[in-house]
Scaffold this motif. Structure first.
Motif, PDB file in Angstrom:
ATOM      1  N   VAL A  76      20.759 -14.897 -25.920  1.00  0.00           N
ATOM      2  CA  VAL A  76      20.804 -15.925 -26.958  1.00  0.00           C
ATOM      3  C   VAL A  76      19.585 -16.830 -26.879  1.00  0.00           C
ATOM      4  N   ASP A  77      19.243 -17.276 -25.670  1.00  0.00           N
ATOM      5  CA  ASP A  77      18.115 -18.190 -25.517  1.00  0.00           C
ATOM      6  C   ASP A  77      16.783 -17.522 -25.837  1.00  0.00           C
ATOM      7  N   THR A  78      16.683 -16.224 -25.627  1.00  0.00           N
ATOM      8  CA  THR A  78      15.472 -15.506 -26.014  1.00  0.00           C
ATOM      9  C   THR A  78      15.374 -15.384 -27.529  1.00  0.00           C
ATOM     10  N   ALA A  79      16.513 -15.170 -28.174  1.00  0.00           N
ATOM     11  CA  ALA A  79      16.527 -14.973 -29.627  1.00  0.00           C
ATOM     12  C   ALA A  79      16.173 -16.248 -30.392  1.00  0.00           C
ATOM     13  N   LYS A  80      16.494 -17.415 -29.855  1.00  0.00           N
ATOM     14  CA  LYS A  80      16.273 -18.662 -30.595  1.00  0.00           C
ATOM     15  C   LYS A  80      14.798 -18.879 -30.962  1.00  0.00           C
ATOM     16  N   PRO A  81      13.874 -18.868 -29.992  1.00  0.00           N
ATOM     17  CA  PRO A  81      12.471 -19.062 -30.378  1.00  0.00           C
ATOM     18  C   PRO A  81      11.912 -17.905 -31.189  1.00  0.00           C
ATOM     19  N   VAL A  82      12.471 -16.704 -31.004  1.00  0.00           N
ATOM     20  CA  VAL A  82      12.020 -15.559 -31.802  1.00  0.00           C
ATOM     21  C   VAL A  82      12.359 -15.779 -33.272  1.00  0.00           C
ATOM     22  N   ALA A  83      13.604 -16.172 -33.538  1.00  0.00           N
ATOM     23  CA  ALA A  83      14.029 -16.424 -34.914  1.00  0.00           C
ATOM     24  C   ALA A  83      13.253 -17.583 -35.528  1.00  0.00           C
ATOM     25  N   LEU A  84      13.010 -18.610 -34.730  1.00  0.00           N
ATOM     26  CA  LEU A  84      12.272 -19.776 -35.219  1.00  0.00           C
ATOM     27  C   LEU A  84      10.854 -19.387 -35.620  1.00  0.00           C
ATOM     28  N   ALA A  85      10.188 -18.615 -34.766  1.00  0.00           N
ATOM     29  CA  ALA A  85       8.808 -18.207 -35.053  1.00  0.00           C
ATOM     30  C   ALA A  85       8.734 -17.292 -36.267  1.00  0.00           C
ATOM     31  N   ALA A  86       9.781 -16.450 -36.438  1.00  0.00           N
ATOM     32  CA  ALA A  86       9.788 -15.510 -37.564  1.00  0.00           C
ATOM     33  C   ALA A  86      10.279 -16.151 -38.854  1.00  0.00           C
ATOM     34  N   GLY A  87      10.878 -17.327 -38.750  1.00  0.00           N
ATOM     35  CA  GLY A  87      11.390 -18.011 -39.929  1.00  0.00           C
ATOM     36  C   GLY A  87      12.588 -17.325 -40.549  1.00  0.00           C
ATOM     37  N   VAL A  88      13.450 -16.726 -39.696  1.00  0.00           N
ATOM     38  CA  VAL A  88      14.628 -16.010 -40.204  1.00  0.00           C
ATOM     39  C   VAL A  88      15.899 -16.630 -39.638  1.00  0.00           C
ATOM     40  N   PRO A  89      17.038 -16.444 -40.311  1.00  0.00           N
ATOM     41  CA  PRO A  89      18.307 -16.947 -39.793  1.00  0.00           C
ATOM     42  C   PRO A  89      18.682 -16.245 -38.488  1.00  0.00           C
ATOM     43  N   LEU A  90      19.371 -16.995 -37.632  1.00  0.00           N
ATOM     44  CA  LEU A  90      19.850 -16.463 -36.356  1.00  0.00           C
ATOM     45  C   LEU A  90      21.376 -16.471 -36.336  1.00  0.00           C
ATOM     46  N   VAL A  91      21.957 -15.301 -36.121  1.00  0.00           N
ATOM     47  CA  VAL A  91      23.401 -15.164 -35.929  1.00  0.00           C
ATOM     48  C   VAL A  91      23.636 -14.862 -34.457  1.00  0.00           C
ATOM     49  N   VAL A  92      24.504 -15.627 -33.827  1.00  0.00           N
ATOM     50  CA  VAL A  92      24.772 -15.477 -32.395  1.00  0.00           C
ATOM     51  C   VAL A  92      26.179 -14.931 -32.199  1.00  0.00           C
ATOM     52  N   ALA A  93      26.272 -13.827 -31.449  1.00  0.00           N
ATOM     53  CA  ALA A  93      27.559 -13.213 -31.123  1.00  0.00           C
ATOM     54  C   ALA A  93      27.643 -13.090 -29.601  1.00  0.00           C
ATOM     55  N   PRO A  94      28.148 -14.112 -28.912  1.00  0.00           N
ATOM     56  CA  PRO A  94      28.156 -14.088 -27.446  1.00  0.00           C
ATOM     57  C   PRO A  94      29.191 -13.120 -26.889  1.00  0.00           C
ATOM     58  N   THR A  95      28.813 -12.422 -25.831  1.00  0.00           N
ATOM     59  CA  THR A  95      29.748 -11.527 -25.159  1.00  0.00           C
ATOM     60  C   THR A  95      30.342 -12.160 -23.910  1.00  0.00           C
ATOM     61  N   VAL A  96      29.759 -13.245 -23.449  1.00  0.00           N
ATOM     62  CA  VAL A  96      30.303 -14.067 -22.374  1.00  0.00           C
ATOM     63  C   VAL A  96      30.069 -15.523 -22.756  1.00  0.00           C
ATOM     64  N   ALA A 116      14.773 -26.038 -31.304  1.00  0.00           N
ATOM     65  CA  ALA A 116      14.726 -25.677 -32.720  1.00  0.00           C
ATOM     66  C   ALA A 116      15.166 -26.886 -33.539  1.00  0.00           C
ATOM     67  N   PRO A 117      14.825 -26.921 -34.826  1.00  0.00           N
ATOM     68  CA  PRO A 117      15.230 -28.066 -35.646  1.00  0.00           C
ATOM     69  C   PRO A 117      16.738 -28.218 -35.777  1.00  0.00           C
ATOM     70  N   THR A 118      17.470 -27.129 -35.578  1.00  0.00           N
ATOM     71  CA  THR A 118      18.925 -27.180 -35.654  1.00  0.00           C
ATOM     72  C   THR A 118      19.484 -26.043 -34.818  1.00  0.00           C
ATOM     73  N   GLY A 119      20.809 -25.941 -34.757  1.00  0.00           N
ATOM     74  CA  GLY A 119      21.426 -24.849 -34.029  1.00  0.00           C
ATOM     75  C   GLY A 119      21.336 -23.551 -34.818  1.00  0.00           C
ATOM     76  N   PRO A 120      21.883 -22.449 -34.284  1.00  0.00           N
ATOM     77  CA  PRO A 120      21.854 -21.169 -34.990  1.00  0.00           C
ATOM     78  C   PRO A 120      22.528 -21.250 -36.358  1.00  0.00           C
ATOM     79  N   SER A 121      22.170 -20.316 -37.228  1.00  0.00           N
ATOM     80  CA  SER A 121      22.765 -20.286 -38.565  1.00  0.00           C
ATOM     81  C   SER A 121      24.264 -20.032 -38.498  1.00  0.00           C
ATOM     82  N   MET A 122      24.675 -19.176 -37.579  1.00  0.00           N
ATOM     83  CA  MET A 122      26.097 -18.894 -37.406  1.00  0.00           C
ATOM     84  C   MET A 122      26.359 -18.450 -35.977  1.00  0.00           C
ATOM     85  N   VAL A 123      27.477 -18.894 -35.434  1.00  0.00           N
ATOM     86  CA  VAL A 123      27.957 -18.418 -34.141  1.00  0.00           C
ATOM     87  C   VAL A 123      29.344 -17.838 -34.359  1.00  0.00           C
ATOM     88  N   ILE A 124      29.545 -16.607 -33.904  1.00  0.00           N
ATOM     89  CA  ILE A 124      30.839 -15.956 -34.066  1.00  0.00           C
ATOM     90  C   ILE A 124      31.318 -15.463 -32.705  1.00  0.00           C
TER      91      ILE A 124
END
Length: 374
Positions: free
Chosen positions: A103-123, A149-157
């Motif tokens: 999850v923490d790796t995906a956050k700056p990746v999504a921010l740099a790419a300018g795309v929404p981030l959906v987080v689906a934690p397994t733990v 990031a300016p805000t949290g992920p777009s969605m957490v499920i």
């Protein structure tokens, strides 16, 4: 000014991953999935089936997805590697499927790419899923930087069936990561210091922090009992909410203090690095209570909670058993470091008071264990 960052949507339910495509379609049509390596391991048929269910759900909703495997640690090197794949693939959404490091790796990746981030934690070993913050580590697993990031992920499920089948230690670690939220927030509230996003501590934040601590006390031990017998009880469901959404919203709205800096310091002791973050920061919480000279009843309540759910109350439980005094003296500069302006220290924090708090928590923990042997 108060500043409250949050995820746009938070969903939690049994087998929620099986409908992930339906929920993700609001955020993109072509997703890259950064997934935990465990999804590639045949020894975990439950997660293999979950992966198939996710693929079917995306296909049923007309979405494309491509799985890419996370490798190792949240480092700038790994972030750059994943960012390159993200750019080359032309994806318009990113799905983080895994634990806190994924999850923490995906956050700056999504921010740099300018795309929404959906987080689906397994733990839920940390409150990373909903947080806007990313802790970046060096290759030898020490804290290197913190990005926001300016805000949290777009969605957490959160799929509670997945969490119910996750390792037991991850549920305990998540409670440990939630434990300092109230105590660190109180430091900032009482002394007028800022949150990690540069805001004032809000009434909303402190209310959430108090709720977080009370939920741990009321639900933590019962949630573990339910987990052990694979019972989807309200206690378990409330702890899942506490470890993910509640703890995150509260800590970002109230700030951090030296429970986390003590955790960072203990993490520099090589043998303690085998212990999960949530375990170490729970011990840091006990140290913070003593450092502030709070009523002993408060310390004992927190200590008993830790002991009952399996969080450490001694240094030995964090593998620190030899040359203890020397090692603790050696980490005090790290424990007193206000890393990137994140860790606001109580006014009385110095090398002697910090040392005394760490060692006294250990002494009281050893006494507790000696009198509570089964």
């Amino acid at each position: 000014m108060i500043k409250i960052l949050s995820t746009s949507k938070f969903f939690q339910g049994f087998d929620a991953f099986d409908s992930l495509g339906e929920y993700a379609k609001d955020f993109g049509k072509n997703f890259m999935v950064l997934s935990d390596p465990i999804f590639e391991m045949p020894d975990f048929p439950f997660l293999q089936q979950k992966k198939k269910n996710i693929e079917k759900s995306f296909a049923d909703n007309g979405l494309k997805l491509e799985f890419k495997t996370f490798k190792g640690e949240v480092t700038n090197k790994e972030i750059d590697r994943v960012s390159k794949m993200m750019k080359e693939g032309g994806y318009d959404g990113l799905l983080a499927l895994g634990g806190g490091k994924v999850v923490d790796t995906a956050k700056p990746v999504a921010l740099a790419a300018g795309v929404p981030l959906v987080v689906a934690p397994t733990v839920i070993a940390t409150n990373a899923p909903c947080s806007s913050a990313t802790v970046i580590y060096t290759e030898d697993h020490n804290v290197d930087d913190v990005l926001f990031a300016p805000t949290g992920p777009s969605m957490v499920i959160v799929d509670t069936n997945v969490i119910l089948n996750a390792p037991r230690v991850s549920l305990i670690a998540g409670m440990g990561d939630a434990l300092p939220t109230f105590f660190e927030g109180r430091v900032n509230f009482e002394h007028g210091t800022k949150t990690i996003v540069g805001g004032d501590v809000s009434m909303i934040g402190m209310g959430l922090a108090e709720m977080c601590y009370q939920s741990l006390l009321e639900n933590g031990e019962l949630a573990l009992k339910a987990f052990d017998d694979k019972i989807m009880s309200p206690y378990f469901e409330r702890i899942v909410q506490t470890n993910t959404y509640l703890s995150c919203m509260a800590f970002e709205a109230t700030g951090l203090s030296c429970a986390h800096s003590i955790e960072d310091a203990i993490n520099t002791i090589p043998e303690a690095q085998k212990v999960l973050h949530g375990y170490r920061v729970a011990y840091g919480t006990l140290c913070l209570i003593l450092l502030e000279d709070r009523p002993m009843e408060e310390f004992l309540e927190c200590q008993e909670f830790c002991a009952k759910v399996g969080l450490p109350i001694t240094l030995a439980e964090q593998n620190v058993t030899e040359n203890v005094e020397e090692k603790i003296r050696g980490i005090l500069s790290v424990a007193l470091d206000d890393f990137d302006g994140c860790y606001n220290m109580p006014p009385n924090a110095n090398e002697e008071t910090m040392y005394n708090a760490i060692m006294m928590a250990d002494k009281l923990g050893r006494d507790y264990l000696a009198t509570h042997k089964s």
